[in-house]
Design an enzyme around this catalytic site. Sequence first.
Site, short mmCIF file in Angstrom:
data_model
loop_
_atom_site.label_atom_id
_atom_site.label_comp_id
_atom_site.label_asym_id
_atom_site.label_seq_id
_atom_site.Cartn_x
_atom_site.Cartn_y
_atom_site.Cartn_z
N GLY A 44 -8.03 19.98 11.09
CA GLY A 44 -8.40 19.99 9.68
C GLY A 44 -9.84 19.56 9.49
O GLY A 44 -10.69 19.74 10.37
N SER A 45 -10.12 18.95 8.34
CA SER A 45 -11.50 18.62 7.99
C SER A 45 -11.98 17.39 8.74
O SER A 45 -11.20 16.49 9.07
CB SER A 45 -11.60 18.36 6.48
OG SER A 45 -11.01 17.11 6.15
N GLU B 10 -9.28 18.48 16.14
CA GLU B 10 -10.01 19.75 16.05
C GLU B 10 -10.47 19.86 14.62
O GLU B 10 -9.66 20.10 13.73
CB GLU B 10 -9.12 20.92 16.49
CG GLU B 10 -9.89 22.20 16.77
CD GLU B 10 -10.25 22.94 15.50
OE1 GLU B 10 -11.39 22.78 15.01
OE2 GLU B 10 -9.38 23.66 15.00
N LEU B 11 -11.78 19.73 14.39
CA LEU B 11 -12.28 19.44 13.05
C LEU B 11 -13.23 20.49 12.49
O LEU B 11 -13.89 20.24 11.50
CB LEU B 11 -12.96 18.07 13.05
CG LEU B 11 -12.10 16.91 13.54
CD1 LEU B 11 -12.90 15.62 13.55
CD2 LEU B 11 -10.84 16.77 12.71
N CYS C 278 -12.48 28.06 11.37
CA CYS C 278 -13.43 27.02 11.76
C CYS C 278 -14.43 27.48 12.82
O CYS C 278 -15.47 26.85 12.98
CB CYS C 278 -12.69 25.78 12.23
SG CYS C 278 -11.46 26.09 13.50
N GLU D 170 -20.18 22.77 6.81
CA GLU D 170 -19.22 23.84 7.07
C GLU D 170 -18.85 24.50 5.73
O GLU D 170 -18.21 23.89 4.89
CB GLU D 170 -17.96 23.30 7.75
CG GLU D 170 -16.96 24.40 8.06
CD GLU D 170 -15.72 23.87 8.76
OE1 GLU D 170 -15.09 24.64 9.51
OE2 GLU D 170 -15.37 22.69 8.56
#
Length: 474
Positions: A228-229, A248-249, A282, A376
């Site tokens: 996520g963020s 995992e960002l 992402c 992002e």
Amino acid sequence: MPKEHKFLVGAEWRTSSDKEVITNPYNREPVAEVYQAQKNDMEDAISAAENAFRITRIMPSYKRSEVLLEVAREIGRRKADLSGLMAAESGKPIRYCRSEVDRAVMTFTIASEEAKRLGGDIVPLDLTAQSERRYGLVRRFPIGPISAISPFNFPLNLIAHKVAPCIASGNTIVLKPPPQCPVTGLTLGEIVLGAGAPPGAINVLPCAIPVAEQLATDDRFKMLSFTGSPKVGWYLKSKAGKKKVLLELGGNAGIIIDRSANLGVAAKRTAIGSFANAGQVCIRVQRIYVHSDIYQQFESQFLEATKNLKEGDPLNDDTAVGPMIDLPAAERVESWIQEAIQGGARLLYGGKRDGAVIQPTVLANVKRDMKVYCEEVFGPVVTIESFNSFEEAVEKMNDTVYGLQAGIYSNDFRNIFAAYERLEVGGVIVNDYPAYRIDNMPYGGIKDSGFGREGLKYAMEAMTEVKLLALNFA
């Protein structure tokens, strides 16, 4: 009335006093009503995962493999229903939903195979006279209940990348599916339970943030796997205590178009890699760097390829750019575009919004402190600029707090290996866009993009601990 969906605790499908209506991001029509788990449900789910771990930790590999293979088969059998559900819940174009189902089948199939390959080593210990006739047996053992939180942009396969290695390695899981599209995750829970997983091996709990925080804070979980963020991920890590954490960002991936590239292929693939699923990926392309010798030619071909991408209704087979997940997300991206233009960026294409649908947008003359460059975007916006030397391109690619994946189009192997050695990312994709991923490869990032790796074998290694048995035959 939309169908009601219960949540899964152990082998029990539960209701609560709280329900959320899930709406289609494209037309705002209700898709489902989903019961929300409460604190007592989370407590029961953790207990169920603990109890199930007593079974899963000693399940033979062939049984774990059989469960996973049956999950893969059932996902394949339900491809049409799962694809339609994802498109309705998340607004992802149906063509990509079908591909995601195929990938989930692959993910569970690979996990089924890896469950039979989770081996160990024999280590010689006779390195001194005092250790003569001693041997070491090294095996991997499951660590226990795992908590998992997954995002909306891949509502099936990103969950699969947490659930499949967890089962393959003999662990149990409590999963919070994405709040925008939880029914896909609930359906996967039903499939896993029906495939023969012990009750409690998987628990699926849509819930509010105060309830979900226990997934990070409770010491009974031995690992937190979060996708996520960055803001949420690093916050949860700060609350996770001594448990393992896999993050995992996301990122703002760049791609280099070297002068040796096949421009026609690079332009078309980069357009897809920039705007598919409304840029809500992402590792999608956000920054494009093109050698000055070929810049004008590439820009022309890239803009043409971008204009050919269909946008709109996600249920149309030819749609590539559907809606963003909700109206606030679309309004945020629109404001970032306008901010860049007002700051001097040049709009080459797009920039318009219709409801939650943002037109694919290409910006040039972007400054490095603009949000569309340094943050992002997670929307259908790319920036494009030229470079004069490959070293300059690498420096620009690294000029970010993120480091997930990067792409390079080149047929110059000196530049390819220079990129591999010097780019500060978890993966370098050659002659394709950085959003390329196949499900057995190690996947993850560095810097603010997180740490740890998914990909079945690599996730299974993270979900297990090495234990030594030292044998003395003297």
